[in-house]
Design a protein around this motif. Structure first.
Motif, PDB file in Angstrom:
ATOM      1  N   THR A  93     -43.759 -33.834  22.466  1.00 19.45           N
ATOM      2  CA  THR A  93     -43.152 -32.563  22.073  1.00 19.45           C
ATOM      3  C   THR A  93     -44.132 -31.754  21.238  1.00 19.45           C
ATOM      4  O   THR A  93     -44.939 -32.323  20.500  1.00 19.45           O
ATOM      5  CB  THR A  93     -41.865 -32.806  21.253  1.00 19.45           C
ATOM      6  N   PRO A  94     -44.071 -30.426  21.324  1.00 18.66           N
ATOM      7  CA  PRO A  94     -45.003 -29.589  20.542  1.00 18.66           C
ATOM      8  C   PRO A  94     -44.765 -29.723  19.045  1.00 18.66           C
ATOM      9  O   PRO A  94     -43.623 -29.885  18.590  1.00 18.66           O
ATOM     10  CB  PRO A  94     -44.700 -28.170  21.029  1.00 18.66           C
ATOM     11  N   LEU A  95     -45.835 -29.650  18.291  1.00 21.38           N
ATOM     12  CA  LEU A  95     -45.733 -29.728  16.835  1.00 21.38           C
ATOM     13  C   LEU A  95     -44.914 -28.564  16.289  1.00 21.38           C
ATOM     14  O   LEU A  95     -44.151 -28.734  15.328  1.00 21.38           O
ATOM     15  CB  LEU A  95     -47.131 -29.739  16.214  1.00 21.38           C
ATOM     16  N   LEU A  96     -45.052 -27.389  16.874  1.00 21.32           N
ATOM     17  CA  LEU A  96     -44.282 -26.236  16.406  1.00 21.32           C
ATOM     18  C   LEU A  96     -42.786 -26.505  16.528  1.00 21.32           C
ATOM     19  O   LEU A  96     -42.006 -26.158  15.627  1.00 21.32           O
ATOM     20  CB  LEU A  96     -44.661 -24.993  17.198  1.00 21.32           C
ATOM     21  N   PRO A 130     -42.171 -29.050   1.807  1.00 31.72           N
ATOM     22  CA  PRO A 130     -41.864 -30.447   2.103  1.00 31.72           C
ATOM     23  C   PRO A 130     -41.623 -30.695   3.590  1.00 31.72           C
ATOM     24  O   PRO A 130     -42.015 -31.745   4.125  1.00 31.72           O
ATOM     25  CB  PRO A 130     -40.602 -30.721   1.273  1.00 31.72           C
ATOM     26  N   TYR A 131     -40.988 -29.745   4.278  1.00 29.04           N
ATOM     27  CA  TYR A 131     -40.742 -29.901   5.703  1.00 29.04           C
ATOM     28  C   TYR A 131     -42.047 -29.776   6.499  1.00 29.04           C
ATOM     29  O   TYR A 131     -42.236 -30.470   7.504  1.00 29.04           O
ATOM     30  CB  TYR A 131     -39.729 -28.862   6.170  1.00 29.04           C
ATOM     31  N   ALA A 132     -42.927 -28.902   6.035  1.00 28.98           N
ATOM     32  CA  ALA A 132     -44.234 -28.783   6.679  1.00 28.98           C
ATOM     33  C   ALA A 132     -45.029 -30.070   6.523  1.00 28.98           C
ATOM     34  O   ALA A 132     -45.631 -30.565   7.490  1.00 28.98           O
ATOM     35  CB  ALA A 132     -45.009 -27.603   6.087  1.00 28.98           C
ATOM     36  N   PRO A 202     -52.226 -24.239  10.658  1.00 30.35           N
ATOM     37  CA  PRO A 202     -51.718 -22.856  10.701  1.00 30.35           C
ATOM     38  C   PRO A 202     -50.290 -22.734  11.202  1.00 30.35           C
ATOM     39  O   PRO A 202     -49.630 -21.720  10.929  1.00 30.35           O
ATOM     40  CB  PRO A 202     -52.700 -22.161  11.658  1.00 30.35           C
ATOM     41  N   LEU A 203     -49.781 -23.744  11.917  1.00 32.91           N
ATOM     42  CA  LEU A 203     -48.418 -23.652  12.434  1.00 32.91           C
ATOM     43  C   LEU A 203     -47.381 -23.625  11.319  1.00 32.91           C
ATOM     44  O   LEU A 203     -46.273 -23.123  11.515  1.00 32.91           O
ATOM     45  CB  LEU A 203     -48.137 -24.831  13.377  1.00 32.91           C
ATOM     46  N   VAL A 204     -47.726 -24.157  10.143  1.00 32.25           N
ATOM     47  CA  VAL A 204     -46.746 -24.162   9.051  1.00 32.25           C
ATOM     48  C   VAL A 204     -46.519 -22.765   8.505  1.00 32.25           C
ATOM     49  O   VAL A 204     -45.553 -22.532   7.767  1.00 32.25           O
ATOM     50  CB  VAL A 204     -47.171 -25.125   7.927  1.00 32.25           C
ATOM     51  N   ALA A 205     -47.387 -21.824   8.848  1.00 27.98           N
ATOM     52  CA  ALA A 205     -47.175 -20.439   8.415  1.00 27.98           C
ATOM     53  C   ALA A 205     -45.923 -19.848   9.047  1.00 27.98           C
ATOM     54  O   ALA A 205     -45.372 -18.875   8.524  1.00 27.98           O
ATOM     55  CB  ALA A 205     -48.394 -19.583   8.769  1.00 27.98           C
ATOM     56  N   THR A 206     -45.445 -20.423  10.158  1.00 24.90           N
ATOM     57  CA  THR A 206     -44.246 -19.912  10.822  1.00 24.90           C
ATOM     58  C   THR A 206     -42.979 -20.204  10.034  1.00 24.90           C
ATOM     59  O   THR A 206     -41.921 -19.644  10.357  1.00 24.90           O
ATOM     60  CB  THR A 206     -44.116 -20.518  12.229  1.00 24.90           C
ATOM     61  N   ILE A 207     -43.056 -21.081   9.013  1.00 24.68           N
ATOM     62  CA  ILE A 207     -41.883 -21.353   8.169  1.00 24.68           C
ATOM     63  C   ILE A 207     -42.170 -20.916   6.731  1.00 24.68           C
ATOM     64  O   ILE A 207     -41.703 -21.534   5.780  1.00 24.68           O
ATOM     65  CB  ILE A 207     -41.461 -22.829   8.232  1.00 24.68           C
ATOM     66  N   VAL A 210     -47.442 -20.424   2.681  1.00 25.23           N
ATOM     67  CA  VAL A 210     -48.581 -19.532   2.527  1.00 25.23           C
ATOM     68  C   VAL A 210     -49.854 -20.373   2.415  1.00 25.23           C
ATOM     69  O   VAL A 210     -50.280 -20.754   1.326  1.00 25.23           O
ATOM     70  CB  VAL A 210     -48.424 -18.627   1.289  1.00 25.23           C
ATOM     71  N   GLU A 211     -50.449 -20.692   3.576  1.00 25.47           N
ATOM     72  CA  GLU A 211     -51.756 -21.341   3.590  1.00 25.47           C
ATOM     73  C   GLU A 211     -52.786 -20.305   4.024  1.00 25.47           C
ATOM     74  O   GLU A 211     -52.484 -19.121   4.105  1.00 25.47           O
ATOM     75  CB  GLU A 211     -51.731 -22.603   4.464  1.00 25.47           C
ATOM     76  N   ILE A 212     -54.003 -20.759   4.325  1.00 30.26           N
ATOM     77  CA  ILE A 212     -55.091 -19.803   4.528  1.00 30.26           C
ATOM     78  C   ILE A 212     -54.865 -18.912   5.751  1.00 30.26           C
ATOM     79  O   ILE A 212     -55.236 -17.738   5.750  1.00 30.26           O
ATOM     80  CB  ILE A 212     -56.446 -20.559   4.621  1.00 30.26           C
ATOM     81  N   PHE A 213     -54.238 -19.429   6.791  1.00 31.37           N
ATOM     82  CA  PHE A 213     -53.949 -18.611   7.968  1.00 31.37           C
ATOM     83  C   PHE A 213     -52.924 -17.530   7.635  1.00 31.37           C
ATOM     84  O   PHE A 213     -53.050 -16.382   8.082  1.00 31.37           O
ATOM     85  CB  PHE A 213     -53.452 -19.491   9.115  1.00 31.37           C
ATOM     86  N   ALA A 214     -51.912 -17.884   6.855  1.00 30.91           N
ATOM     87  CA  ALA A 214     -50.909 -16.901   6.464  1.00 30.91           C
ATOM     88  C   ALA A 214     -51.515 -15.794   5.606  1.00 30.91           C
ATOM     89  O   ALA A 214     -51.126 -14.628   5.704  1.00 30.91           O
ATOM     90  CB  ALA A 214     -49.772 -17.590   5.712  1.00 30.91           C
TER      91      ALA A 214
END
Length: 262
Positions: A93-96, A130-132, A202-207, A210-214
């Protein structure tokens, strides 16, 4: 040290280094960088969050991958089957999708449980990181669990039988022979998987983490400057990936190589 520097002095690599320097100078002199001082504090915060998410998820994920791989390699069916099912689900399953299921699914269940909002866990459960971290950890564990399965199965059985014949306890055998040799076998693969884990952050920016991609996305939205944040973001990821590769290469050189039967 010279052994690591000498490969960089090969002609084709010197040409690539020269091209990289020329590109960096062109970017510095011709592109727009006036937005950088304003967003530098936020960028450093995002960089720190990316690094610690990567470090924590790979460390915790590897700790989980060891029993997953060992259970699949030599465990009884009631341990190997759940481990195999877990690794199959994670890898299939996709990580996203996993991130969204944990954040929007599990995260929406907690507020409905009596006592959660009044507990000491609520300040953490209401945040996204925490979920990320959990999603990244489980993803890394699923992939590395399969890698460790092959690593444990590939350890020389003769050494294990010799240790048993000397009366070595099972846990001591696992700690001193089985696990070190399995890790030694997967170090190159583990380095590559860690770099892939970096590219997954970078996928954690969707939730809303705020990491470097966000941060790069926020700069583009606020200033309408498109290429400069993306180029700087690519450079940051390349530097981190290069440091990871150098660290694992150093580990590979430090770990003695044992031939079967030695």
């Amino acid at each position: 040290m010279m052994r690591m520097i000498r490969p960089m002095l090969m002609p084709h690599r010197l040409v690539l280094i020269g091209l990289a320097v020329a590109l960096a100078l062109w970017c510095a002199l011709t592109l727009r960088w006036d937005w950088l001082p304003k967003y530098m504090p936020l960028a450093m915060e995002g960089l720190w969050r990316t690094v610690w998410l990567l470090a924590a998820s790979t460390f915790l994920g590897f700790l989980l991958a060891v029993p997953l791989g060992f259970a699949q390699a030599v465990g009884p069916w009631y341990l190997s089957t759940p481990a195999r099912v877990f690794c199959t689900l994670i890898r299939g399953t996709p990580l996203l999708l996993q991130i969204w299921l944990l954040y929007y699914g599990l995260g929406s269940v907690f507020p409905q449980i009596d006592g959660i909002r009044d507990s000491v866990l609520w300040p953490y459960l209401r945040q996204a990181w925490p979920y990320a971290l959990l999603a990244l950890t489980l993803s890394f564990a699923g992939y590395e669990g399969e890698v460790m399965r092959g690593a444990f199965a590939g350890v020389n059985r003769g050494q294990l039988e010799a240790a048993r014949s000397f009366g070595m306890p099972r846990f001591t055998l696992f700690r001193r022979i089985w696990l070190p040799q399995a890790i030694n076998n997967v170090l190159p693969t583990l380095g590559g998987e860690t770099i892939l884990q970096l590219k997954a952050t970078p996928l954690v920016a969707t939730i809303t983490v705020v990491e470097i991609f966000a941060v790069s996305s926020r700069v583009r939205q606020d200033t309408f400057v498109i290429y400069e944040p993306l180029l700087l973001l690519a450079l940051v990821y390349m530097v981190i990936a290069g440091l990871i590769a150098l660290a694992f290469r150093w580990l590979e050189n430090r770990v003695p190589t044992r031939r079967p039967g030695s």
